[in-house]
Motif scaffolding. Structure first.
Motif, PDB file in Angstrom:
ATOM      1  N   MET A 132      69.964  44.757 -16.772  1.00 13.82           N
ATOM      2  CA  MET A 132      70.516  44.853 -15.393  1.00 13.82           C
ATOM      3  C   MET A 132      70.806  46.280 -14.637  1.00 13.82           C
ATOM      4  SD  MET A 132      70.168  41.731 -14.795  1.00 13.82           S
ATOM      5  CE  MET A 132      70.436  41.922 -12.970  1.00 13.82           C
ATOM      6  N   ARG A 133      71.557  47.306 -15.355  1.00 13.15           N
ATOM      7  CA  ARG A 133      71.677  48.482 -14.703  1.00 13.15           C
ATOM      8  C   ARG A 133      70.305  49.191 -14.411  1.00 13.15           C
ATOM      9  NH1 ARG A 133      75.220  48.272 -19.008  1.00 13.15           N
ATOM     10  NH2 ARG A 133      74.202  49.431 -20.579  1.00 13.15           N
ATOM     11  N   LYS A 193      67.450  47.700 -13.775  1.00 14.27           N
ATOM     12  CA  LYS A 193      66.866  46.989 -12.688  1.00 14.27           C
ATOM     13  C   LYS A 193      67.659  47.356 -11.343  1.00 14.27           C
ATOM     14  CE  LYS A 193      64.242  43.303 -14.225  1.00 14.27           C
ATOM     15  NZ  LYS A 193      63.818  41.834 -14.068  1.00 14.27           N
ATOM     16  N   ARG A 194      68.794  47.561 -11.251  1.00 11.45           N
ATOM     17  CA  ARG A 194      69.508  47.922 -10.234  1.00 11.45           C
ATOM     18  C   ARG A 194      69.142  49.446  -9.722  1.00 11.45           C
ATOM     19  NH1 ARG A 194      73.750  45.065 -12.305  1.00 11.45           N
ATOM     20  NH2 ARG A 194      74.799  46.868 -13.265  1.00 11.45           N
TER      21      ARG A 194
END
Length: 122
Positions: free
Chosen positions: A91-92, A94-95
């Motif tokens: 998620m990090r 992708k952000r």
């Protein structure tokens, strides 16, 4: 011909990925550190960049963010490569701008499928 940058501190992983992708008519370059990847990308941005989730010199999501901030004609397709499933790291990344991930050890078919998906999306 598509260009790929493999960023991993393991020379074995880089060599295996390069052998697989070069046989698929891909121009492949290698970097052992995040800083080396930034230096290479500042001069010639690859179409697709595979980044190890645990680099020795910087956090992988920081590297993704810094790559995306480089002035370039286009933004690369970035994949995070992990030894084990870590949703927080995914998620990090992708952000920060990564488009996907894959797990190590990867097979020839898995790696080539990631590139087919990239070429279809491009």
């Amino acid at each position: 011909m598509a260009r790929c940058l493999i960023v991993d501190d393991s020379s074995v992983i880089r060599k295996v990925a390069k052998r697989i992708l070069t046989s698929a008519e891909m121009m492949v370059t290698e970097a052992a550190t995040g800083q080396e990847a930034l230096d290479l990308s500042a001069h010639d941005m690859a179409d697709i960049i595979i980044i190890d989730s645990s680099l020795p010199d910087m956090d992988s999501s920081d590297l993704v963010r810094r790559l995306m901030a480089l002035p370039a004609e286009f933004k690369p397709h970035v994949l995070l490569c992990l030894a084990e499933l870590d949703l927080g790291a995914i998620m990090r990344a992708k952000r920060a701008g990564a488009q996907g991930y894959m797990l190590k050890p990867f097979t020839r078919a898995q790696l080539l499928e990631q590139f087919r998906e990239f070429q279809t999306a491009a």
